[in-house]
Scaffold this active site. Structure first.
Site, PDB file in Angstrom:
ATOM      1  N   CYS A   1       0.069  -1.068  -0.087  1.00 22.51           N
ATOM      2  CA  CYS A   1      -0.053   0.190  -0.035  1.00 22.51           C
ATOM      3  C   CYS A   1       0.755   1.227   0.512  1.00 22.51           C
ATOM      4  O   CYS A   1       2.039   0.883   0.340  1.00 22.51           O
ATOM      5  CB  CYS A   1      -0.717   0.189   1.109  1.00 22.51           C
ATOM      6  SG  CYS A   1      -2.138  -1.483   1.595  1.00 22.51           S
TER       7      CYS A   1
ATOM      8  N   SER B   1      -5.041  -4.935  -1.387  1.00 19.32           N
ATOM      9  CA  SER B   1      -5.860  -5.818  -1.092  1.00 19.32           C
ATOM     10  C   SER B   1      -5.036  -7.233  -0.076  1.00 19.32           C
ATOM     11  O   SER B   1      -5.153  -7.868  -1.512  1.00 19.32           O
ATOM     12  CB  SER B   1      -7.115  -6.462  -1.486  1.00 19.32           C
ATOM     13  OG  SER B   1      -7.973  -4.552  -1.366  1.00 19.32           O
TER      14      SER B   1
ATOM     15  N   ILE C   1      -5.551  -9.191   3.013  1.00 18.38           N
ATOM     16  CA  ILE C   1      -5.711 -10.008   4.249  1.00 18.38           C
ATOM     17  C   ILE C   1      -6.996  -9.715   4.499  1.00 18.38           C
ATOM     18  O   ILE C   1      -7.237 -10.677   4.413  1.00 18.38           O
ATOM     19  CB  ILE C   1      -4.752  -9.573   5.519  1.00 18.38           C
ATOM     20  CG1 ILE C   1      -3.084  -9.389   5.415  1.00 18.38           C
ATOM     21  CG2 ILE C   1      -5.558  -9.930   7.030  1.00 18.38           C
ATOM     22  CD1 ILE C   1      -2.850  -9.769   7.283  1.00 18.38           C
TER      23      ILE C   1
END
Length: 143
Positions: free
Chosen positions: A2, A55, A57
């Site tokens: 991220c 994305s 987990i």
């Protein structure tokens, strides 16, 4: 991985253009998080957090970031992974933390752990991470 971005200035010092600049900075990192993007501003205008999401987990939209606490006084933009997030979640639940929006988001665990233990929460995290947290619980002394 991220992407996180943020800005903090004393209350009422951020300008309207600052959010646009943060959005532009966040969107320059689209390669860091093609699965979504978010922006959050504190009520007093002192802090802006941005996030590009990859994305891994928790794939649900309830794990979108920046993530805000139920009372809207804490906000987080998080990159990385907390390897022991399940154990920390169990410890928080044993301590009485019952309200959860997700069933396995390490971001939410970090936010709840910080809300419960404050800066001491970081001693429990095992993993690799970069974390931006806005704490507006004490408006006279934001962290």
């Amino acid at each position: 991985m991220c992407g996180v971005v943020g800005a903090y200035k004393p209350a009422d010092r951020l300008q309207e253009t600052d959010e646009g600049i943060l959005v532009a900075m966040r969107d320059k990192m689209v390669h860091r998080g093609p699965d979504g993007a978010g922006i959050w501003s504190s009520d007093d205008g002192s802090c802006i957090l941005g996030h590009r999401r990859l994305s891994i987990i928790d794939l649900s939209t309830s794990a979108a970031q920046p993530m805000v606490s139920d009372d809207h006084r804490l906000a987080i933009s998080f990159n990385g992974e907390i390897y022991n997030h399940k154990e920390i979640r169990e410890r928080l639940q044993a301590a009485g933390v019952r309200e959860w929006k997700t069933d396995h988001s390490d971001t939410e665990v970090v936010l709840k752990a910080y809300a419960h233990w404050g800066i001491e929460a970081f001693q429990y995290f095992k993993g690799m991470f970069a974390i931006l947290i806005y704490d507006g619980r004490d408006s006279q002394n934001p962290k």
